[in-house]
Design a protein around this motif. Structure first.
Motif, PDB file in Angstrom:
ATOM      1  N   CYS A 189       0.826  -1.215   0.000  1.00  0.00           N
ATOM      2  CA  CYS A 189       0.000   0.000   0.000  1.00  0.00           C
ATOM      3  C   CYS A 189       0.855   1.257   0.000  1.00  0.00           C
ATOM      4  O   CYS A 189       0.527   2.247  -0.652  1.00  0.00           O
ATOM      5  CB  CYS A 189      -0.935  -0.028   1.203  1.00  0.00           C
ATOM      6  N   ASP A 190       1.970   1.224   0.729  1.00  0.00           N
ATOM      7  CA  ASP A 190       2.842   2.399   0.804  1.00  0.00           C
ATOM      8  C   ASP A 190       3.727   2.567  -0.431  1.00  0.00           C
ATOM      9  O   ASP A 190       4.338   3.625  -0.603  1.00  0.00           O
ATOM     10  CB  ASP A 190       3.730   2.310   2.049  1.00  0.00           C
ATOM     11  N   SER A 191       3.814   1.551  -1.267  1.00  0.00           N
ATOM     12  CA  SER A 191       4.714   1.605  -2.421  1.00  0.00           C
ATOM     13  C   SER A 191       4.107   2.340  -3.611  1.00  0.00           C
ATOM     14  O   SER A 191       4.846   2.702  -4.535  1.00  0.00           O
ATOM     15  CB  SER A 191       5.105   0.186  -2.851  1.00  0.00           C
ATOM     16  N   PHE A 192       2.791   2.575  -3.609  1.00  0.00           N
ATOM     17  CA  PHE A 192       2.137   3.190  -4.771  1.00  0.00           C
ATOM     18  C   PHE A 192       1.203   4.297  -4.309  1.00  0.00           C
ATOM     19  O   PHE A 192       0.654   4.264  -3.203  1.00  0.00           O
ATOM     20  CB  PHE A 192       1.356   2.133  -5.567  1.00  0.00           C
ATOM     21  N   ASP A 193       1.026   5.265  -5.199  1.00  0.00           N
ATOM     22  CA  ASP A 193       0.141   6.395  -4.917  1.00  0.00           C
ATOM     23  C   ASP A 193      -1.322   6.054  -5.162  1.00  0.00           C
ATOM     24  O   ASP A 193      -2.214   6.591  -4.495  1.00  0.00           O
ATOM     25  CB  ASP A 193       0.529   7.591  -5.789  1.00  0.00           C
ATOM     26  N   LEU A 194      -1.572   5.184  -6.131  1.00  0.00           N
ATOM     27  CA  LEU A 194      -2.947   4.886  -6.530  1.00  0.00           C
ATOM     28  C   LEU A 194      -3.028   3.427  -6.965  1.00  0.00           C
ATOM     29  O   LEU A 194      -2.073   2.878  -7.532  1.00  0.00           O
ATOM     30  CB  LEU A 194      -3.373   5.804  -7.683  1.00  0.00           C
ATOM     31  N   PHE A 195      -4.179   2.821  -6.709  1.00  0.00           N
ATOM     32  CA  PHE A 195      -4.426   1.437  -7.101  1.00  0.00           C
ATOM     33  C   PHE A 195      -5.667   1.383  -7.986  1.00  0.00           C
ATOM     34  O   PHE A 195      -6.708   1.973  -7.663  1.00  0.00           O
ATOM     35  CB  PHE A 195      -4.618   0.546  -5.866  1.00  0.00           C
ATOM     36  N   LEU A 196      -5.542   0.659  -9.085  1.00  0.00           N
ATOM     37  CA  LEU A 196      -6.644   0.390  -9.991  1.00  0.00           C
ATOM     38  C   LEU A 196      -6.863  -1.123 -10.029  1.00  0.00           C
ATOM     39  O   LEU A 196      -5.960  -1.894  -9.703  1.00  0.00           O
ATOM     40  CB  LEU A 196      -6.357   0.914 -11.400  1.00  0.00           C
ATOM     41  N   CYS A 197      -8.049  -1.532 -10.441  1.00  0.00           N
ATOM     42  CA  CYS A 197      -8.320  -2.968 -10.563  1.00  0.00           C
ATOM     43  C   CYS A 197      -9.322  -3.193 -11.681  1.00  0.00           C
ATOM     44  O   CYS A 197     -10.061  -2.279 -12.079  1.00  0.00           O
ATOM     45  CB  CYS A 197      -8.830  -3.546  -9.250  1.00  0.00           C
ATOM     46  N   ASP A 198      -9.310  -4.407 -12.199  1.00  0.00           N
ATOM     47  CA  ASP A 198     -10.285  -4.804 -13.214  1.00  0.00           C
ATOM     48  C   ASP A 198     -11.676  -4.807 -12.588  1.00  0.00           C
ATOM     49  O   ASP A 198     -11.863  -5.246 -11.449  1.00  0.00           O
ATOM     50  CB  ASP A 198      -9.930  -6.193 -13.749  1.00  0.00           C
ATOM     51  N   LYS A 199     -12.636  -4.312 -13.331  1.00  0.00           N
ATOM     52  CA  LYS A 199     -14.005  -4.221 -12.825  1.00  0.00           C
ATOM     53  C   LYS A 199     -14.566  -5.585 -12.452  1.00  0.00           C
ATOM     54  O   LYS A 199     -15.430  -5.697 -11.572  1.00  0.00           O
ATOM     55  CB  LYS A 199     -14.880  -3.560 -13.888  1.00  0.00           C
ATOM     56  N   ARG A 200     -14.058  -6.644 -13.071  1.00  0.00           N
ATOM     57  CA  ARG A 200     -14.578  -7.989 -12.835  1.00  0.00           C
ATOM     58  C   ARG A 200     -14.072  -8.607 -11.531  1.00  0.00           C
ATOM     59  O   ARG A 200     -14.602  -9.637 -11.096  1.00  0.00           O
ATOM     60  CB  ARG A 200     -14.215  -8.886 -14.020  1.00  0.00           C
ATOM     61  N   VAL A 201     -13.068  -8.023 -10.912  1.00  0.00           N
ATOM     62  CA  VAL A 201     -12.537  -8.571  -9.662  1.00  0.00           C
ATOM     63  C   VAL A 201     -12.723  -7.619  -8.487  1.00  0.00           C
ATOM     64  O   VAL A 201     -12.199  -7.868  -7.400  1.00  0.00           O
ATOM     65  CB  VAL A 201     -11.036  -8.914  -9.817  1.00  0.00           C
ATOM     66  N   VAL A 202     -13.464  -6.532  -8.687  1.00  0.00           N
ATOM     67  CA  VAL A 202     -13.608  -5.541  -7.621  1.00  0.00           C
ATOM     68  C   VAL A 202     -14.371  -6.096  -6.416  1.00  0.00           C
ATOM     69  O   VAL A 202     -14.153  -5.672  -5.274  1.00  0.00           O
ATOM     70  CB  VAL A 202     -14.299  -4.270  -8.166  1.00  0.00           C
ATOM     71  N   GLU A 203     -15.261  -7.076  -6.636  1.00  0.00           N
ATOM     72  CA  GLU A 203     -16.050  -7.623  -5.544  1.00  0.00           C
ATOM     73  C   GLU A 203     -15.198  -8.392  -4.537  1.00  0.00           C
ATOM     74  O   GLU A 203     -15.528  -8.455  -3.355  1.00  0.00           O
ATOM     75  CB  GLU A 203     -17.138  -8.544  -6.096  1.00  0.00           C
TER      76      GLU A 203
END
Length: 380
Positions: free
Chosen positions: A137-151
């Motif tokens: 979490c501390d290594s990146f400013d922002l996290f994105l994810c595929d909409k199909r795995v957000v759940e």
């Protein structure tokens, strides 16, 4: 100074719940400027090894009621001045297989700022422990994810991302045909997220404290205008708007006037809550100190002797008569002086003493018959 940063929420679709929301541009700029100065003063003596722009600004929207249901998938709000640029580090969490999406996002269609792609399986395997999740979490400013795995992200990333660090990944729509996803990713990086909460408050980030003040004020105005439209769709009334920075108190910029009528009676509310809890658990909702009628100051500055009747907390059957108040019980205890003979416990003790006192002298005077015969023989 009379200019307004936020226009009417809707002027074409008739009346909406938040038509009366007006945020003055001068008030918004003043709040942003004050928070920037506070952050600058706090970071003057900070360790230079840490990122000076890590502090963010958040818009706090207080609602008049809790939404009926929470929507985990956020709505992306476009910002006039994005918080992240090519120098930021962004991580993308993809669907398996990782190799296919890694080649797509880092080689075929690279996005400035996107430096790492990790699959769900590898994420579960390499980041099991909380310390590993914190490091990620501390290594990146922002996290994105595929909409199909957000759940599945709340279970995989845990409280480190969703509660402590407040860095939940932003879902991005990646089509099955593996077309160019660059546009959708850039839209997510350049915007911010609005999530309908499960509580009475919504927090929306709109900038970093290292950004110019005019950029922060413009971003805040854009977030307010879009958030009002989103709340109108759900029929939720807005109560207040505040601006807050990392580690700083929230500064109010707009507040709805209090509705007419009497205010909420916290004493009655707590009493009703205690009675409902007692009825659910089968236990009494009153404490030992209340049973004895002792003077305990409540949160409103009142003592138990000045509070309402006991019947209001459904404990009248346990204490005194149904119509008897605590103050009446206290007065009766003060006025009536009870003699010691009237107390049943003392009466029992006295009766035992009488029995012991009557039998002891007889035993001491009258000797057993055998001992008496022996004494007469010796005397002879």
């Amino acid at each position: 100074m009379a200019a307004e940063a936020v226009p009417k929420a809707s002027e074409t679709e008739g009346e909406t719940p938040n038509d009366d929301v007006r945020v003055k541009k001068a008030m918004l700029q003043k709040a942003v400027k004050a928070l920037v100065q506070v952050i600058a003063k706090k970071s003057a003596n900070a360790n230079p090894l840490f990122d000076s722009s890590s502090e963010t600004m958040t818009l706090q929207l207080t609602l008049t009621k809790i939404p009926e249901r929470r929507v985990d998938r956020p709505v992306i709000i476009r910002l006039p001045h994005p918080m992240y640029d090519a120098k930021s580090e962004v991580c993308f969490i993809c669907k398996d297989p990782q190799k296919k999406y890694k080649e797509l996002l880092l080689t075929k269609h690279p996005v400035p700022g996107l430096t790492k792609v990790i699959g769900v399986t590898k994420l579960k395997k390499n980041y099991k422990e909380p310390k590993d999740k914190r490091a990620l979490c501390d290594s990146f400013d922002l996290f994105l994810c595929d909409k199909r795995v957000v759940e599945m992200m709340p279970k995989v990333l845990g409280v480190v991302f969703y509660k402590k660090k407040l860095k939940p990944p932003i879902p991005v729509h990646i089509k099955e045909g593996l077309e160019d996803p660059k546009l959708e990713i850039e839209k997510a990086i350049s915007g911010t997220c609005f999530r309908l909460p499960s509580g009475p408050c919504v927090g929306v980030k709109f900038g970093r404290c290292s950004m110019p003040e005019e950029h922060l004020a413009a971003n805040a105005a854009a977030v307010i205008a879009t958030s009002i439209k989103l709340l109108n769709r759900s029929g939720i009334l807005l109560q207040s708007i505040s601006v807050q920075a990392t580690g700083c108190p929230a500064l109010p910029v707009w507040r709805r006037p209090a509705p007419p009528g009497s205010k909420l009676d916290l004493k009655k509310y707590r009493a009703d809550a205690a009675s409902s809890a007692a009825s659910d658990t089968g236990a009494s909702g009153i404490s030992d100190s209340e049973i004895t009628g002792s003077d305990i100051t409540s949160d409103a500055g009142e003592t138990l002797s000045t509070r309402d009747t006991v019947s209001e907390v459904d404990t009248a059957s346990d204490i005194g008569t149904a119509g008897e108040t605590l103050s009446e019980m206290d007065s009766e205890d003060d006025d009536v002086s009870m003699a010691k003979e009237d107390l049943p416990l003392l009466q029992g003790l006295k009766s035992k003493k009488r029995k012991l006192g009557g039998s002891a002298p007889a035993a001491a005077v009258a000797a057993p018959p055998k001992k008496a015969k022996k004494m007469k023989g010796k005397a002879a």
